[in-house]
Design an enzyme around this catalytic site. Structure first.
Site, PDB file in Angstrom:
ATOM      1  CG  HIS A   1      -0.208   0.090   2.527  1.00 23.52           C
ATOM      2  ND1 HIS A   1       0.325   1.264   3.031  1.00 23.52           N
ATOM      3  CD2 HIS A   1       0.090  -0.872   3.423  1.00 23.52           C
ATOM      4  CE1 HIS A   1       0.912   1.022   4.184  1.00 23.52           C
ATOM      5  NE2 HIS A   1       0.791  -0.262   4.446  1.00 23.52           N
TER       6      HIS A   1
ATOM      7  CD  GLU B   1       1.512  -5.411   8.029  1.00 22.84           C
ATOM      8  OE1 GLU B   1       1.655  -6.615   7.756  1.00 22.84           O
ATOM      9  OE2 GLU B   1       2.319  -4.515   7.709  1.00 22.84           O
TER      10      GLU B   1
END
Length: 376
Positions: free
Chosen positions: A9, A82
């Site tokens: 990201h 994550e």
């Protein structure tokens, strides 16, 4: 065979303010939005059949930039998210380095042995990442897809994926929006390329210019440590810092009354609202917050933000703002406000770079004060 572009990201608040993100759902920064736009341009001429992202907004917003240029819709895949950091979530990396020294070193050098209350293990994250990619590869057999995930999740995955030689290597930390390529065939995954961020001009890179990853497990002096400031013991330090800030803003100490500002701080101080910051053992600055300042009109209020002169322009001020954002979000605030002297153009530029904008003016002791606000 399925070709998978695996993407980290774009820059999010945790990367910018040096705080642990994990499952903490932080938005992209202004630079992160520019990184995402550059990533989208990279994929403008690359055929894609689908775009996926973890369910965290920093990944979804990054994926949207790719999907938009290809006329696709972002599909969420929670198993791409994550690593959950448990009790480390949204804490400053400097504090984690000092308060969890042994575990911090393991996190940096051997995540297989890292263990923190409430956190995922590296093995569990790797297992769900592998399962997600194999699932997507089977769904898109013979096609090309993009999938946006996160730094530690990708690093753990890449550490077990063989490359063209059949070997696995300990990967470097990926730059924000870095692109890696994985080929999936017959239920097996192979890493073809890793950490390609040529679409980012130097001024848009994040990890490249940071230092925390250069000495794994070392003492990172670029990440601030936050400790409560006790005005009973450190009142003189507070007044000295306020005087220095006043002199910097106005050119003299005209109108400055140290005792008044000290008593005001003593009256409004609560846990976590008055913090001293340190770079290693070196005092770096102060952040002073107020929950019920009338001028804030319901927003969180920064009454004092200060970095010592010798450490200015080293990105430490950003971490002070990051503490304020973290604190006031936990209090349910949706905006952050402060006042800055009309004379203090350097501070105005800094706050604008942090996303603040002018909302009004008020009378000051020496010159008018500009009221600035940032949405949370």
């Amino acid at each position: 065979m399925t070709k998978i572009y695996l993407i980290r990201h774009a820059e999010a608040e945790g990367n910018f303010y040096r705080r642990a993100q994990g499952h903490y759902d932080a938005p992209l920064t202004d630079r992160g939005l520019k990184q995402a736009a550059a990533l989208g341009e990279r994929f403008r001429e690359i055929p894609l059949d689908a775009v996926y992202a973890s369910d965290l907004r920093r990944a979804r917003r990054t994926a949207q930039a790719v999907a938009d240029v290809r006329g696709l819709t972002v599909q969420t895949e929670p198993d791409l998210r994550e690593m959950g950091l448990g009790i480390w979530e949204d804490l400053p990396w400097g504090n984690l380095m000092e308060d969890y020294a042994e575990q911090y070193e393991l996190f940096s050098t051997d995540t297989e042995l890292w263990e923190i209350e409430g956190a995922e293990t590296n093995a569990a994250v790797r297992e769900r990442m592998m399962a997600a990619l194999k699932r997507l590869a089977e769904r898109h057999e013979g096609q090309t897809i993009a999938a946006v995930s996160h730094g530690m999740a990708l690093r753990g995955l890449f550490s077990v994926l063989p490359d063209h030689t059949g070997e696995t290597k300990v990967p470097v930390h990926s730059e924000n929006t870095a692109v890696s390529v994985v080929h999936a065939e017959d239920g097996e995954l192979r890493l073809v390329s890793h950490n390609d961020f040529e679409h980012l001009p130097p001024e848009l890179r994040t990890v490249t210019w940071q230092t925390w990853w250069r000495d794994p497990g070392g003492r990172d002096l670029s990440s601030l440590i936050f400790r409560p400031l006790d005005l009973r013991k450190d009142g003189q330090l507070y007044m000295d810092c306020y005087a220095d800030a006043w002199r910097f803003a106005h050119g003299s100490l005209q109108g400055f009354d140290a005792e008044v500002y000290l008593k005001d701080a003593q009256r409004r101080t609560a846990p976590e609202t008055l913090m001293a910051a340190y770079s290693g053992d070196t005092f770096a600055g102060i952040i002073n917050l107020e929950e019920d300042q009338p001028l804030a009109e319901g927003a969180g209020w920064i009454s004092f933000c200060y970095v010592v002169p010798e450490l200015r322009r080293k990105h430490f001020g950003l971490q002070l703002i990051g503490h304020a954002i973290s604190w006031f979000r936990r209090q349910g605030k949706t905006a952050l406000r402060l006042c800055v002297s009309e004379d203090n153009t350097a501070a105005q530029r800094f706050y604008k770079a942090c996303g603040f904008h002018e909302t009004g003016r008020r009378k000051g002791v020496v010159v008018p004060l500009i009221i600035m606000e940032k949405e949370l």
